[in-house]
Write a protein that holds these residues in place. Structure first.
Motif, PDB file in Angstrom:
ATOM      1  N   ARG A 138      35.785  43.195  39.935  1.00  0.00           N
ATOM      2  CA  ARG A 138      34.909  44.172  40.578  1.00  0.00           C
ATOM      3  C   ARG A 138      33.457  43.992  40.124  1.00  0.00           C
ATOM      4  NH1 ARG A 138      37.549  48.047  39.036  1.00  0.00           N
ATOM      5  NH2 ARG A 138      36.288  48.773  37.292  1.00  0.00           N
ATOM      6  N   GLU A 139      33.268  43.796  38.807  1.00  0.00           N
ATOM      7  CA  GLU A 139      31.910  43.638  38.289  1.00  0.00           C
ATOM      8  C   GLU A 139      31.299  42.325  38.758  1.00  0.00           C
ATOM      9  OE1 GLU A 139      32.353  43.939  34.110  1.00  0.00           O
ATOM     10  OE2 GLU A 139      32.577  46.115  34.099  1.00  0.00           O
ATOM     11  N   SER A 140      32.090  41.262  38.834  1.00  0.00           N
ATOM     12  CA  SER A 140      31.573  39.959  39.248  1.00  0.00           C
ATOM     13  C   SER A 140      31.129  39.977  40.701  1.00  0.00           C
ATOM     14  CB  SER A 140      32.645  38.879  39.061  1.00  0.00           C
ATOM     15  OG  SER A 140      33.016  38.784  37.714  1.00  0.00           O
ATOM     16  N   ALA A 141      31.882  40.646  41.552  1.00  0.00           N
ATOM     17  CA  ALA A 141      31.578  40.647  42.979  1.00  0.00           C
ATOM     18  C   ALA A 141      30.388  41.520  43.321  1.00  0.00           C
ATOM     19  CB  ALA A 141      32.806  41.108  43.766  1.00  0.00           C
ATOM     20  N   CYS A 154      47.719  38.501  39.385  1.00  0.00           N
ATOM     21  CA  CYS A 154      47.469  37.739  40.614  1.00  0.00           C
ATOM     22  C   CYS A 154      47.341  38.668  41.814  1.00  0.00           C
ATOM     23  CB  CYS A 154      48.594  36.727  40.842  1.00  0.00           C
ATOM     24  SG  CYS A 154      48.623  35.356  39.654  1.00  0.00           S
ATOM     25  N   PHE A 155      48.200  39.690  41.861  1.00  0.00           N
ATOM     26  CA  PHE A 155      48.124  40.641  42.962  1.00  0.00           C
ATOM     27  C   PHE A 155      46.828  41.447  42.900  1.00  0.00           C
ATOM     28  CE2 PHE A 155      48.758  45.011  44.443  1.00  0.00           C
ATOM     29  CZ  PHE A 155      49.020  44.765  45.787  1.00  0.00           C
ATOM     30  N   ALA A 156      46.415  41.823  41.680  1.00  0.00           N
ATOM     31  CA  ALA A 156      45.235  42.684  41.529  1.00  0.00           C
ATOM     32  C   ALA A 156      43.967  42.026  42.055  1.00  0.00           C
ATOM     33  CB  ALA A 156      45.061  43.071  40.059  1.00  0.00           C
ATOM     34  N   VAL A 157      43.901  40.681  42.029  1.00  0.00           N
ATOM     35  CA  VAL A 157      42.695  40.007  42.514  1.00  0.00           C
ATOM     36  C   VAL A 157      42.908  39.397  43.899  1.00  0.00           C
ATOM     37  CG1 VAL A 157      41.842  39.503  40.200  1.00  0.00           C
ATOM     38  CG2 VAL A 157      43.326  37.854  41.347  1.00  0.00           C
ATOM     39  N   SER A 158      44.015  39.720  44.541  1.00  0.00           N
ATOM     40  CA  SER A 158      44.295  39.158  45.860  1.00  0.00           C
ATOM     41  C   SER A 158      43.758  40.069  46.955  1.00  0.00           C
ATOM     42  CB  SER A 158      45.804  38.958  46.041  1.00  0.00           C
ATOM     43  OG  SER A 158      46.440  40.208  46.224  1.00  0.00           O
ATOM     44  N   SER A 159      43.724  39.530  48.156  1.00  0.00           N
ATOM     45  CA  SER A 159      43.245  40.322  49.292  1.00  0.00           C
ATOM     46  C   SER A 159      44.237  41.404  49.687  1.00  0.00           C
ATOM     47  CB  SER A 159      42.989  39.393  50.494  1.00  0.00           C
ATOM     48  OG  SER A 159      44.158  38.674  50.817  1.00  0.00           O
ATOM     49  N   ALA A 160      45.488  41.328  49.167  1.00  0.00           N
ATOM     50  CA  ALA A 160      46.487  42.341  49.490  1.00  0.00           C
ATOM     51  C   ALA A 160      46.282  43.622  48.690  1.00  0.00           C
ATOM     52  CB  ALA A 160      47.895  41.795  49.227  1.00  0.00           C
ATOM     53  N   ALA A 161      45.463  43.558  47.642  1.00  0.00           N
ATOM     54  CA  ALA A 161      45.229  44.735  46.799  1.00  0.00           C
ATOM     55  C   ALA A 161      43.982  45.473  47.268  1.00  0.00           C
ATOM     56  CB  ALA A 161      45.085  44.314  45.340  1.00  0.00           C
ATOM     57  N   ASP A 162      43.982  46.806  47.087  1.00  0.00           N
ATOM     58  CA  ASP A 162      42.777  47.552  47.439  1.00  0.00           C
ATOM     59  C   ASP A 162      41.855  47.734  46.241  1.00  0.00           C
ATOM     60  OD1 ASP A 162      43.848  49.673  45.909  1.00  0.00           O
ATOM     61  OD2 ASP A 162      44.856  50.496  47.672  1.00  0.00           O
ATOM     62  N   GLY A 163      42.360  47.434  45.026  1.00  0.00           N
ATOM     63  CA  GLY A 163      41.511  47.438  43.842  1.00  0.00           C
ATOM     64  C   GLY A 163      41.113  48.808  43.344  1.00  0.00           C
ATOM     65  N   THR A 164      41.756  49.869  43.790  1.00  0.00           N
ATOM     66  CA  THR A 164      41.402  51.205  43.330  1.00  0.00           C
ATOM     67  C   THR A 164      42.009  51.475  41.949  1.00  0.00           C
ATOM     68  OG1 THR A 164      43.349  52.187  44.373  1.00  0.00           O
ATOM     69  CG2 THR A 164      41.327  52.038  45.693  1.00  0.00           C
ATOM     70  N   PRO A 165      41.398  52.349  41.163  1.00  0.00           N
ATOM     71  CA  PRO A 165      41.985  52.703  39.866  1.00  0.00           C
ATOM     72  C   PRO A 165      43.408  53.222  39.991  1.00  0.00           C
ATOM     73  CG  PRO A 165      39.732  53.494  40.010  1.00  0.00           C
ATOM     74  CD  PRO A 165      40.085  52.974  41.365  1.00  0.00           C
ATOM     75  N   LYS A 166      43.689  53.943  41.064  1.00  0.00           N
ATOM     76  CA  LYS A 166      45.033  54.467  41.264  1.00  0.00           C
ATOM     77  C   LYS A 166      46.049  53.337  41.397  1.00  0.00           C
ATOM     78  CE  LYS A 166      47.813  57.362  44.382  1.00  0.00           C
ATOM     79  NZ  LYS A 166      47.799  58.166  45.631  1.00  0.00           N
ATOM     80  N   GLU A 167      45.692  52.312  42.142  1.00  0.00           N
ATOM     81  CA  GLU A 167      46.605  51.180  42.323  1.00  0.00           C
ATOM     82  C   GLU A 167      46.834  50.436  41.014  1.00  0.00           C
ATOM     83  OE1 GLU A 167      46.960  48.054  45.830  1.00  0.00           O
ATOM     84  OE2 GLU A 167      45.305  47.525  44.473  1.00  0.00           O
ATOM     85  N   ILE A 168      45.783  50.257  40.230  1.00  0.00           N
ATOM     86  CA  ILE A 168      45.932  49.568  38.941  1.00  0.00           C
ATOM     87  C   ILE A 168      46.820  50.383  38.010  1.00  0.00           C
ATOM     88  CG2 ILE A 168      44.695  48.710  36.926  1.00  0.00           C
ATOM     89  CD1 ILE A 168      44.342  47.073  39.497  1.00  0.00           C
ATOM     90  N   ASP A 169      46.637  51.705  38.019  1.00  0.00           N
ATOM     91  CA  ASP A 169      47.510  52.569  37.213  1.00  0.00           C
ATOM     92  C   ASP A 169      48.961  52.437  37.653  1.00  0.00           C
ATOM     93  OD1 ASP A 169      45.367  53.479  35.766  1.00  0.00           O
ATOM     94  OD2 ASP A 169      45.100  55.314  36.935  1.00  0.00           O
ATOM     95  N   GLU A 170      49.160  52.313  38.952  1.00  0.00           N
ATOM     96  CA  GLU A 170      50.518  52.180  39.488  1.00  0.00           C
ATOM     97  C   GLU A 170      51.163  50.874  39.019  1.00  0.00           C
ATOM     98  OE1 GLU A 170      52.729  52.794  43.844  1.00  0.00           O
ATOM     99  OE2 GLU A 170      50.540  52.625  43.688  1.00  0.00           O
ATOM    100  N   ILE A 195      45.896  43.351  33.039  1.00  0.00           N
ATOM    101  CA  ILE A 195      45.763  43.742  34.451  1.00  0.00           C
ATOM    102  C   ILE A 195      44.468  44.523  34.658  1.00  0.00           C
ATOM    103  CG2 ILE A 195      46.873  44.924  36.373  1.00  0.00           C
ATOM    104  CD1 ILE A 195      49.527  44.684  34.819  1.00  0.00           C
ATOM    105  N   ARG A 196      44.219  45.474  33.778  1.00  0.00           N
ATOM    106  CA  ARG A 196      43.016  46.294  33.905  1.00  0.00           C
ATOM    107  C   ARG A 196      41.756  45.448  33.725  1.00  0.00           C
ATOM    108  NH1 ARG A 196      44.663  51.493  34.066  1.00  0.00           N
ATOM    109  NH2 ARG A 196      46.670  52.025  33.100  1.00  0.00           N
ATOM    110  N   TRP A 197      41.793  44.513  32.775  1.00  0.00           N
ATOM    111  CA  TRP A 197      40.595  43.706  32.519  1.00  0.00           C
ATOM    112  C   TRP A 197      40.297  42.782  33.693  1.00  0.00           C
ATOM    113  CZ3 TRP A 197      38.624  38.850  32.208  1.00  0.00           C
ATOM    114  CH2 TRP A 197      37.403  38.708  31.539  1.00  0.00           C
TER     115      TRP A 197
END
Length: 735
Positions: free
Chosen positions: A561-564, A459-475, A553-555
């Motif tokens: 990202r791909e949809s947008a 939920c966080f990964a697709v929210s406006s609070a996330a920056d969506g970078t690979p680094k953040e997803i790894d975190e 989470i990664r998917w």
């Protein structure tokens, strides 16, 4: 818009031997009806019969008729088509099954063996000429053609959890429709065909050909819309649609065209991934929390309630413990028969608890007054005898909800669901990472199991609070893995485990202890070592589970990202692929569907943390409801977000030749829906719909008087089930 009443009318028609007259019925081999007389005005509801069903039909009929009612209708035996069955001489059989070769072979074999005096075959979909020929040939070759009393079709390819809810019973549809790899195209084509057939069956029962709105030029919803439009535009559908009107009216589902719907309805098809956060987020309403925490049937109409207070139960026993021990009782959750459930299912859990306590106290007060009046001098005993049974039945239902609410509250507290709900409504990266690491949102203690935490991260990964970078997803993934090693001890039996597995675990531990005793080791030391070893093994298993769920989470982030960013390209011929079950589908079909959702940006999905009880504010309305409102021309709900989601609605009219020609060229109209605004709307989620989302859609319908709104999906799902599908799509595999 009462889907259940319409479907029930067709099922009754089948159970009454399709309304055969006395002479025809006797010729077909049925015993004489008790008391004789004409069938006119008194259908063959009381003729004895054996009811034989395939698996799907059994699910459908079980929601339409309780066992006691089936017995009153003369169906004293309810048997599975694929089971070994004993002969019942002199009694006819009513078969209800899908039109498949396997079903036809079994029916032909039954006729040849003479299990029943006659076989009245009712198919859940219109058979093709080839299928009819196959059944006839199979019956003749087996030597049982004389016992085939009739062949009929009825729209029974869907389930009705409630009067205005629809379910196709298709588990893991999201994983199937978005899969990529060998065999995926064929599976996608088969799933789209089943979706189109199920929705077509529902509108056959309703008696209308709807206008269709789907989101985007790509994706499962768009592909299903195209295939469904072709089904509805076929001449055969219109013919059966007209022929069935008499059955609808005879079954009590009368009105214009056989159904009290009024004007032509609109069907809105929505992709599950258009707002994945709403499906994953933790709920707050009574019905949604029951589905979240209890063992519920696939369509949400039956729940197993734990006996937490049974003699011998441990003080800290949880719902999972009781389920594993088998100490449960099944409770029906049918708004048609449970007035409290109909009223409280969509309320916030706290409000539902307060309402239940108030109503139970009112019933007890009325009961005491009634008993006192009956026992007083000059009191009316007959009045008490008439009113008391209904009052006691109401009291029993409310007390059953007391037990259910207690069990739900226990799980809510154990998993910290209220904290998760609040955090998902306004997520912050720091708080999310603390929860994932097992520190709690405010550092006060861990909340949620691994599935809960993975859902929060998605939920966080697709929210406006996330920056969506690979680094953040790894975190996020690393934090989930770190927290796995510090999970609190699970309940004595993990949720979903069986008593046999629990017993096996106990015997293994006992064997280890006995072996150490024989070796002369100190028993306390051995137990400590065994506990340490078990803890290490459990931690290792939890870490592996965290890595598997991290794939979700990664998917989710990759799909967002791909949809947008995906450019609008010509739509692949999904309809042709589905018609052939994928036999001639383009190799890129699966990947095209996975990357399908055009125009859905983070500003839309960030509103998906379930806000079901606050529909007055435009920002809290579920995105699926917004799509439906925009398509229906409802100005009360407000406009769609500025992401462009409204402009991507695609309309198809199966009754309009130009619209169908545009569909064939891959460029259907994107103008306003024909005939709108609509007062009858069905919102169908392709990929599974949650209880909370169905509540949100129903509340939208209740906002305006005179609006009939139904909801449905390929299945009634939960966030726990959806995150498992996403993990499988991300390569994490199944649990």
């Amino acid at each position: 818009m009462d889907l259940r009443a319409c479907q029930r009318a067709f099922a009754l028609h089948a159970l009454r031997f399709n309304e055969l007259g006395d002479g025809e019925h006797a010729a077909a081999g049925a015993p004489a009806r008790p008391g004789g007389g004409s069938a006119a005005g008194a259908p063959w509801a009381v003729a004895w019969k054996v009811l034989v069903m395939d698996t799907q039909s059994r699910h459908v009929l079980s929601h339409l008729f309780p066992a006691a009612e089936l017995r009153r209708l003369g169906a004293t035996l309810h048997l599975a088509l694929d089971s070994a069955r004993e002969p019942v001489p002199g009694v006819p059989a009513v078969y209800v099954a899908e039109p498949t070769r396997a079903a036809f072979d079994r029916i032909a074999s039954d006729c040849a063996l003479g299990l029943y005096s006659a076989a009245h075959v009712n198919l859940t979909a219109e058979p093709t000429p080839e299928q009819i020929d196959y059944l006839a040939k199979a019956a003749v070759e087996a030597g049982g053609a004389a016992r085939l009393a009739g062949l009929h079709s009825h729209p029974l390819r869907f389930r009705c959890p409630g009067p205005r809810t629809l379910c196709l019973g298709m588990p893991r549809a999201t994983a199937t429709l978005l899969a990529v790899g060998p065999g995926a195209d064929a599976a996608i084509g088969a799933a789209l065909t089943r979706i189109a057939d199920g929705i077509c069956s529902a509108f056959t029962a309703l008696g209308f050909i709807p206008a269709i709105a789907a989101h985007g030029a790509h994706g499962p919803a768009r592909a299903a819309a195209g295939l469904l439009a072709e089904r509805l535009a076929a001449p055969g559908f219109r013919a059966s649609h007209a022929a069935f009107s008499r059955i609808r009216a005879a079954g009590g589902a009368g009105g214009p065209g056989g159904v009290g719907l009024g004007p032509r309805p609109l069907l809105v098809l929505v992709d599950r991934m258009q707002d994945v956060a709403s499906g994953l987020a933790h709920p707050s309403t009574y019905a949604a929390l029951v589905a979240e925490t209890m063992e519920v049937s696939s369509d949400g109409t039956r729940v197993k309630v734990p006996h937490a207070s049974l003699p011998g139960s441990a003080p800290d026993a949880t719902a999972a413990d009781a389920a594993a021990d088998g100490s449960t009782v099944t409770m029906d959750l049918d708004p048609a028969t449970d007035a409290f459930w109909a009223q409280a299912a969509g309320l916030a859990f706290g409000d539902a608890v307060e309402l239940q306590a108030k109503e139970l106290q009112d019933v007890k007060t009325k009961e005491a007054a009634l008993r006192a009046d009956a026992s007083a001098a000059g009191g009316s005993l007959s009045d008490a005898m008439q009113r008391l049974p209904a009052l006691m039945q109401q009291k029993a239902r409310l007390e059953a909800h007391t037990k259910l609410m207690t069990a739900v509250l226990s799980e809510v507290a154990r998993r910290g669901l209220s904290d998760l709900f609040e955090l998902e409504r306004a997520p912050s990266k720091a708080a999310v990472l603390r929860v994932l690491r097992g520190e709690g949102a405010d550092g006060s203690g861990c909340i949620g199991d691994l599935s809960d935490r993975a859902r929060l991260a998605c939920c966080f990964a697709v929210s406006s609070a996330a920056d969506g970078t690979p680094k953040e997803i790894d975190e996020l993934c690393a934090a989930l893995e770190t927290g796995a090693s510090s999970l609190p001890p699970p309940p004595r039996h993990a949720r979903g485990s069986t008593a046999a597995e629990a017993a096996g675990s106990a015997f293994s531990a006992l064997g280890a202890t006995l072996g150490s005793l024989v070796a002369g080791a100190n028993s306390e030391s051995a137990a400590a070592e065994a506990a340490a070893a078990e803890g290490a093994a459990g931690a290792s298993k939890a870490v592996a589970e965290a890595r598997r769920l991290a794939a979700a989470i990664r998917w989710v982030e990759r799909h967002r990202r791909e949809s947008a960013t995906m450019a609008v390209e010509p739509t692949p011929d999904h309809v042709a692929a589905a018609s052939a079950h994928g036999a001639s589908a383009p190799s890129a079909l699966g990947r095209s569907l996975m990357s399908a959702i055009t125009g859905v940006t983070r500003s839309l999905v960030s509103k998906g943390a379930e806000a079901m009880a606050r529909l007055a504010g435009g920002d809290t309305i579920h995105p699926a409801t917004r799509f439906a409102a925009a398509a229906a021309g409802d100005a009360k709900v407000g406009v769609l977000p500025s992401s462009g989601a409204g402009s991507s609605l695609v309309f198809v009219d199966p009754t309009d030749s130009s619209s169908m020609r545009s569909l064939a060229t891959g460029a259907p109209s994107k103008s306003a829906a024909p005939g709108g605004p609509y007062t009858s709307v069905m919102v169908f989620m392709v990929g599974g719909i949650t209880q909370g989302e169905m509540t949100n859609i129903a509340q939208w319908g209740s906002m305006a008087a005179g609006r009939a709104v139904a909801s449905g999906g390929t299945e009634v799902t939960t966030g726990r089930e959806l995150v498992e599908e996403l993990a499988a799509l991300g390569g994490g595999g199944a649990a």
